[in-house]
Design an enzyme around this catalytic site. Sequence first.
Site, PDB file in Angstrom:
ATOM      1  N   ARG A  75       0.778  -1.182  -0.074  1.00 40.20           N
ATOM      2  CA  ARG A  75      -0.021   0.166  -0.114  1.00 40.20           C
ATOM      3  C   ARG A  75       0.841   1.271  -0.109  1.00 40.20           C
ATOM      4  O   ARG A  75       0.483   2.312  -0.777  1.00 40.20           O
ATOM      5  CB  ARG A  75      -1.061  -0.038   0.970  1.00 40.20           C
ATOM      6  CG  ARG A  75      -0.605   0.014   2.499  1.00 40.20           C
ATOM      7  CD  ARG A  75      -1.414  -0.823   3.367  1.00 40.20           C
ATOM      8  NE  ARG A  75      -0.961  -2.023   3.363  1.00 40.20           N
ATOM      9  CZ  ARG A  75      -1.498  -3.313   3.099  1.00 40.20           C
ATOM     10  NH1 ARG A  75      -2.802  -3.154   2.919  1.00 40.20           N
ATOM     11  NH2 ARG A  75      -1.031  -4.452   3.079  1.00 40.20           N
ATOM     12  N   THR A  76       1.888   1.348   0.599  1.00 41.56           N
ATOM     13  CA  THR A  76       2.681   2.580   0.733  1.00 41.56           C
ATOM     14  C   THR A  76       3.102   2.956  -0.702  1.00 41.56           C
ATOM     15  O   THR A  76       3.177   4.163  -1.187  1.00 41.56           O
ATOM     16  CB  THR A  76       3.872   2.276   1.709  1.00 41.56           C
ATOM     17  OG1 THR A  76       3.190   2.084   2.949  1.00 41.56           O
ATOM     18  CG2 THR A  76       4.473   3.810   1.665  1.00 41.56           C
ATOM     19  N   LYS A  83      25.092  -1.705   2.971  1.00 41.78           N
ATOM     20  CA  LYS A  83      26.346  -0.896   3.720  1.00 41.78           C
ATOM     21  C   LYS A  83      25.492   0.557   3.189  1.00 41.78           C
ATOM     22  O   LYS A  83      25.305   0.898   2.082  1.00 41.78           O
ATOM     23  CB  LYS A  83      27.808  -1.206   2.812  1.00 41.78           C
ATOM     24  CG  LYS A  83      28.146  -2.526   3.537  1.00 41.78           C
ATOM     25  CD  LYS A  83      29.451  -2.559   2.633  1.00 41.78           C
ATOM     26  CE  LYS A  83      29.921  -4.207   3.270  1.00 41.78           C
ATOM     27  NZ  LYS A  83      31.064  -4.508   2.225  1.00 41.78           N
ATOM     28  N   ARG A  90      12.288   3.159   1.037  1.00 37.58           N
ATOM     29  CA  ARG A  90      11.875   2.275   2.116  1.00 37.58           C
ATOM     30  C   ARG A  90      12.983   1.290   2.398  1.00 37.58           C
ATOM     31  O   ARG A  90      13.737   0.684   1.179  1.00 37.58           O
ATOM     32  CB  ARG A  90      10.702   1.634   1.918  1.00 37.58           C
ATOM     33  CG  ARG A  90      10.269   0.171   2.925  1.00 37.58           C
ATOM     34  CD  ARG A  90       9.185  -0.264   2.975  1.00 37.58           C
ATOM     35  NE  ARG A  90       8.150   0.415   3.439  1.00 37.58           N
ATOM     36  CZ  ARG A  90       6.712   0.060   3.743  1.00 37.58           C
ATOM     37  NH1 ARG A  90       6.543  -1.182   3.529  1.00 37.58           N
ATOM     38  NH2 ARG A  90       5.891   1.099   4.137  1.00 37.58           N
ATOM     39  N   HIS A 104       7.915   6.087  10.204  1.00 37.92           N
ATOM     40  CA  HIS A 104       7.160   5.897   9.109  1.00 37.92           C
ATOM     41  C   HIS A 104       6.462   7.250   9.073  1.00 37.92           C
ATOM     42  O   HIS A 104       4.913   7.227   9.365  1.00 37.92           O
ATOM     43  CB  HIS A 104       6.279   4.693   9.157  1.00 37.92           C
ATOM     44  CG  HIS A 104       5.749   4.419   7.758  1.00 37.92           C
ATOM     45  ND1 HIS A 104       5.559   5.316   6.698  1.00 37.92           N
ATOM     46  CD2 HIS A 104       4.977   3.094   7.329  1.00 37.92           C
ATOM     47  CE1 HIS A 104       5.055   4.662   5.822  1.00 37.92           C
ATOM     48  NE2 HIS A 104       4.922   3.374   6.186  1.00 37.92           N
TER      49      HIS A 104
HETATM   50  C1  NCD Z   1       3.184  -0.681   7.834  1.00 39.61           C
HETATM   51  C2  NCD Z   1       4.784  -0.623   7.752  1.00 39.61           C
HETATM   52  O1  NCD Z   1       5.365  -0.938   6.669  1.00 39.61           O
HETATM   53  O2  NCD Z   1       5.382  -0.338   8.769  1.00 39.61           O
HETATM   54  N1  NCD Z   1       2.667  -0.738   6.909  1.00 39.61           N
HETATM   55  C3  NCD Z   1       2.270   0.324   6.020  1.00 39.61           C
HETATM   56  O3  NCD Z   1       2.963   1.145   5.634  1.00 39.61           O
HETATM   57  N2  NCD Z   1       1.099   0.292   5.857  1.00 39.61           N
HETATM   58  C4  NCD Z   1       2.642  -1.319   8.909  1.00 39.61           C
HETATM   59  C5  NCD Z   1       3.120  -2.776   9.078  1.00 39.61           C
HETATM   60  O4  NCD Z   1       3.931  -3.393   8.216  1.00 39.61           O
HETATM   61  O5  NCD Z   1       2.732  -3.489  10.039  1.00 39.61           O
END
Ligand code: NCD
Length: 306
Positions: free
Chosen positions: A55-56, A84, A105, A133
């Site tokens: 989703r992100t 690294k 990410r 996050h």
């Molecule tokens: C979260 C994450 O990636 O930290 N998910 C997200 O971004 N919606 C929560 C999770 O993974 O539990």
Amino acid sequence: MKFKGRDIASIKDFTREEIDYILKITGAMEPIAKSGSDMLRGKILATLFFEPSTRTRLSFEAAINKLGGTTIGFAEPKVAAIKKGENLADTIRVVEKYADVLVLRHPLEGAARLASEFAKVPVINAGSGAEEHPTQALLDLYTILKEKGRIDGLNITLMGDLRYGRTVHSLAYALSLYKVKLFLVSPELLRMRREVSDAIKKRITIVEGTGVEEFLPETDVLYVTRIQEERFPDPAEYAKVQGTYKLGVETLRDAREDMIIMHPLPRVDEIDHEVDDTPHARYFQQVWNGIVTRMALLALILGAIE
Ligand code: NCD
């Protein structure tokens, strides 16, 4: 207040005034999210995902597309062999030539900060290990504001993996800028990270506990997270806490009628599917709010809105 060109590495980089402004712009994005716009035409967003995500990443892609921009990037967790800092820096120095904004990410804490130091274009942290996050925290605040009409004065319960869950770390920092009371519910082993609880209790009242029932009669917003199995250094530790908390319709007996339940998703088994049909559930609305929040952030940091 200046947003153009800014990184979003940590929620701690923002003042309450700035966050309130972001929430206001997010509200203004709601109709644009439905109609579409060419506010960011020609802009390229690069997604660099060294950890799994659905989703992100899709949310950022949807957000820039709705504003007329496009995306490039990768989402192959196997490349997490790049461990690294030096290699990450090189990746950043290459990809920034292709894009106007980078969304990163990474499994390592501090990765987004490091990337932002190397990149000349803005870097958005879409999850840095168990640390933070920040864009999730902003969409969570927006959801609370939209659903409850305010943030000040609310009692908010964070329940779940408060040790390894990055969403609750960013959210707790953000909430501590408001006049809220926080109840922190988790198994003993997964209590809120010390560095977070020490920082926030200078500003707001926090009460820790292991069972959610005692807090429900006072709770306005219940925020649930899954146990972050992938972050446990030892599978035996995970086995000790697996399945130790679960929210069912029964658990909610003493909840306030207008209490809302949120979850960043994905859910594993911590919220029964039956809860989805109660008037409390808001976790699927949160997903939409994620798109509008990210539209607002992109428009601000790319300078389409002042
Ligand atoms: C979260 C994450 O990636 O930290 N998910 C997200 O971004 N919606 C929560 C999770 O993974 O539990």
